[in-house]
Write a protein that holds these residues in place. Structure first.
Motif, mmCIF file in Angstrom:
data_model
loop_
_atom_site.group_PDB
_atom_site.id
_atom_site.type_symbol
_atom_site.label_atom_id
_atom_site.label_comp_id
_atom_site.label_asym_id
_atom_site.label_seq_id
_atom_site.Cartn_x
_atom_site.Cartn_y
_atom_site.Cartn_z
ATOM 1 N N ARG A 5 -43.208 88.164 -82.133
ATOM 2 C CA ARG A 5 -42.290 88.801 -83.035
ATOM 3 C C ARG A 5 -43.528 89.487 -84.060
ATOM 4 N N ARG A 6 -44.501 88.780 -84.664
ATOM 5 C CA ARG A 6 -45.374 89.091 -85.695
ATOM 6 C C ARG A 6 -46.416 89.923 -84.999
ATOM 7 N N SER A 7 -46.316 90.174 -83.619
ATOM 8 C CA SER A 7 -47.470 90.991 -83.062
ATOM 9 C C SER A 7 -47.051 92.659 -83.113
ATOM 10 N N GLY A 8 -45.759 92.917 -83.557
ATOM 11 C CA GLY A 8 -45.303 94.147 -83.933
ATOM 12 C C GLY A 8 -45.421 95.173 -82.555
ATOM 13 N N GLY A 9 -45.066 96.417 -82.837
ATOM 14 C CA GLY A 9 -44.946 97.275 -81.922
ATOM 15 C C GLY A 9 -43.934 97.193 -80.800
ATOM 16 N N THR A 10 -44.414 96.724 -79.357
ATOM 17 C CA THR A 10 -43.358 96.442 -78.388
ATOM 18 C C THR A 10 -43.107 94.674 -78.224
ATOM 19 N N PHE A 11 -43.857 94.230 -79.236
ATOM 20 C CA PHE A 11 -43.553 92.843 -79.118
ATOM 21 C C PHE A 11 -43.956 91.966 -77.979
ATOM 22 N N GLU A 12 -45.213 92.499 -77.512
ATOM 23 C CA GLU A 12 -45.502 91.892 -76.166
ATOM 24 C C GLU A 12 -47.123 91.388 -76.264
ATOM 25 N N LEU A 13 -47.336 90.576 -75.413
ATOM 26 C CA LEU A 13 -48.859 90.065 -75.504
ATOM 27 C C LEU A 13 -49.196 89.555 -74.018
ATOM 28 N N ALA A 14 -50.323 89.637 -73.787
ATOM 29 C CA ALA A 14 -50.735 88.698 -72.523
ATOM 30 C C ALA A 14 -50.948 87.496 -72.518
ATOM 31 N N PRO A 15 -50.684 86.595 -71.733
ATOM 32 C CA PRO A 15 -50.691 84.971 -72.167
ATOM 33 C C PRO A 15 -52.065 84.528 -72.670
ATOM 34 N N GLY A 16 -53.142 85.109 -72.210
ATOM 35 C CA GLY A 16 -54.271 84.917 -72.992
ATOM 36 C C GLY A 16 -54.400 85.129 -74.544
ATOM 37 N N ASP A 17 -53.638 86.103 -74.873
ATOM 38 C CA ASP A 17 -53.728 86.607 -76.257
ATOM 39 C C ASP A 17 -52.772 85.652 -76.945
ATOM 40 N N LEU A 18 -51.587 85.101 -76.292
ATOM 41 C CA LEU A 18 -50.668 84.221 -76.737
ATOM 42 C C LEU A 18 -51.356 83.105 -77.054
ATOM 43 N N ALA A 19 -52.123 82.576 -76.125
ATOM 44 C CA ALA A 19 -52.788 81.232 -76.411
ATOM 45 C C ALA A 19 -53.924 81.162 -77.369
ATOM 46 N N ALA A 20 -54.687 82.431 -77.533
ATOM 47 C CA ALA A 20 -55.528 82.781 -78.447
ATOM 48 C C ALA A 20 -55.040 82.422 -79.913
ATOM 49 N N GLN A 21 -53.690 83.288 -79.941
ATOM 50 C CA GLN A 21 -53.014 83.272 -81.452
ATOM 51 C C GLN A 21 -52.472 81.863 -81.709
ATOM 52 N N SER A 22 -51.796 81.291 -80.747
ATOM 53 C CA SER A 22 -51.112 79.904 -80.811
ATOM 54 C C SER A 22 -52.185 78.690 -81.040
ATOM 55 N N MET A 23 -53.481 79.080 -80.418
ATOM 56 C CA MET A 23 -54.315 77.975 -80.503
ATOM 57 C C MET A 23 -53.962 76.584 -79.490
ATOM 58 N N VAL A 24 -53.362 77.045 -78.492
ATOM 59 C CA VAL A 24 -53.155 76.111 -77.491
ATOM 60 C C VAL A 24 -53.624 76.480 -75.953
ATOM 61 N N SER A 25 -53.547 75.601 -75.326
ATOM 62 C CA SER A 25 -54.155 75.895 -73.921
ATOM 63 C C SER A 25 -53.349 76.926 -73.237
ATOM 64 N N SER A 26 -54.205 77.491 -72.159
ATOM 65 C CA SER A 26 -53.185 78.540 -71.423
ATOM 66 C C SER A 26 -52.058 77.740 -70.514
ATOM 67 N N GLY A 27 -52.368 76.574 -70.288
ATOM 68 C CA GLY A 27 -51.332 75.514 -69.591
ATOM 69 C C GLY A 27 -50.240 75.344 -70.403
ATOM 70 N N ALA A 28 -50.530 75.047 -71.655
ATOM 71 C CA ALA A 28 -49.441 74.956 -72.537
ATOM 72 C C ALA A 28 -48.488 76.350 -72.763
ATOM 73 N N ILE A 29 -49.216 77.166 -72.784
ATOM 74 C CA ILE A 29 -48.438 78.668 -72.969
ATOM 75 C C ILE A 29 -47.613 78.880 -71.696
ATOM 76 N N THR A 30 -48.117 78.581 -70.699
ATOM 77 C CA THR A 30 -47.570 78.761 -69.332
ATOM 78 C C THR A 30 -46.166 77.995 -69.438
ATOM 79 N N LYS A 31 -46.241 76.709 -69.875
ATOM 80 C CA LYS A 31 -44.927 75.970 -69.976
ATOM 81 C C LYS A 31 -43.801 76.576 -71.150
ATOM 82 N N ARG A 32 -44.344 76.758 -72.118
ATOM 83 C CA ARG A 32 -43.514 77.382 -73.191
ATOM 84 C C ARG A 32 -42.902 78.614 -72.527
#
Length: 154
Positions: free
Chosen positions: A54-81
């Protein structure tokens, strides 16, 4: 601390007064925050995914790697979430238009509506949690935590 000082007067035990209090405070804050997320059917992980998109703005979409970087969790955790959010209809996952091997995670209209409501309640909750501090105390505390975080490379 007094007991340790009596037993080990050769050691400076004063850091316990900071670390111990922060540890207890962090646990209590987590309880208070999670309770509000639960009112919206969200766990910490789902709230984090929806809020990050939501805070990313625009189209409110991100690549999983960007989600992981901004969330400060592993890519595995991002996948589960993300999987849980997809199952609930709050986000969609699709092939990237720029890279057929890449994926993009995007908020759905239902996810955006949910995070908008949940974030309003979250901010009201955070305001309640810091209400015991005046504006100057909040600013000083925020500054001290920022300085300390930089010193610890957080």
């Amino acid at each position: 601390m007094a007991q340790w000082h009596a037993e080990r007067p050769d050691l400076d035990v004063s850091p316990q007064g900071i670390i111990g209090r922060l540890h207890r405070l962090a646990a209590r804050l987590t309880e208070e925050l999670v309770a509000v997320y639960a009112e919206f059917g969200l766990g910490e992980g789902e709230f984090d995914i929806l809020a990050t998109l939501r805070r990313s703005g625009g189209t409110f979409e991100l690549a999983p790697g960007d989600l992981a970087a901004q969330s400060m969790v592993s890519s595995g955790a991002i996948t589960k979430r993300v999987d849980r959010c997809v199952e609930s209809g709050w986000v969609s996952r699709r092939v990237s238009e720029n890279d057929a091997r890449g994926r993009v995670v995007a908020l759905t209209p239902a996810g955006r509506a949910l995070i908008d409501r949940a974030f309003e309640a979250h901010m009201a909750n955070e305001a309640r949690l810091v209400a015991g501090l005046n504006e100057l105390e909040r600013a000083r505390l925020a500054h001290l935590l920022e300085v300390w975080g930089r010193a610890l490379d957080v």
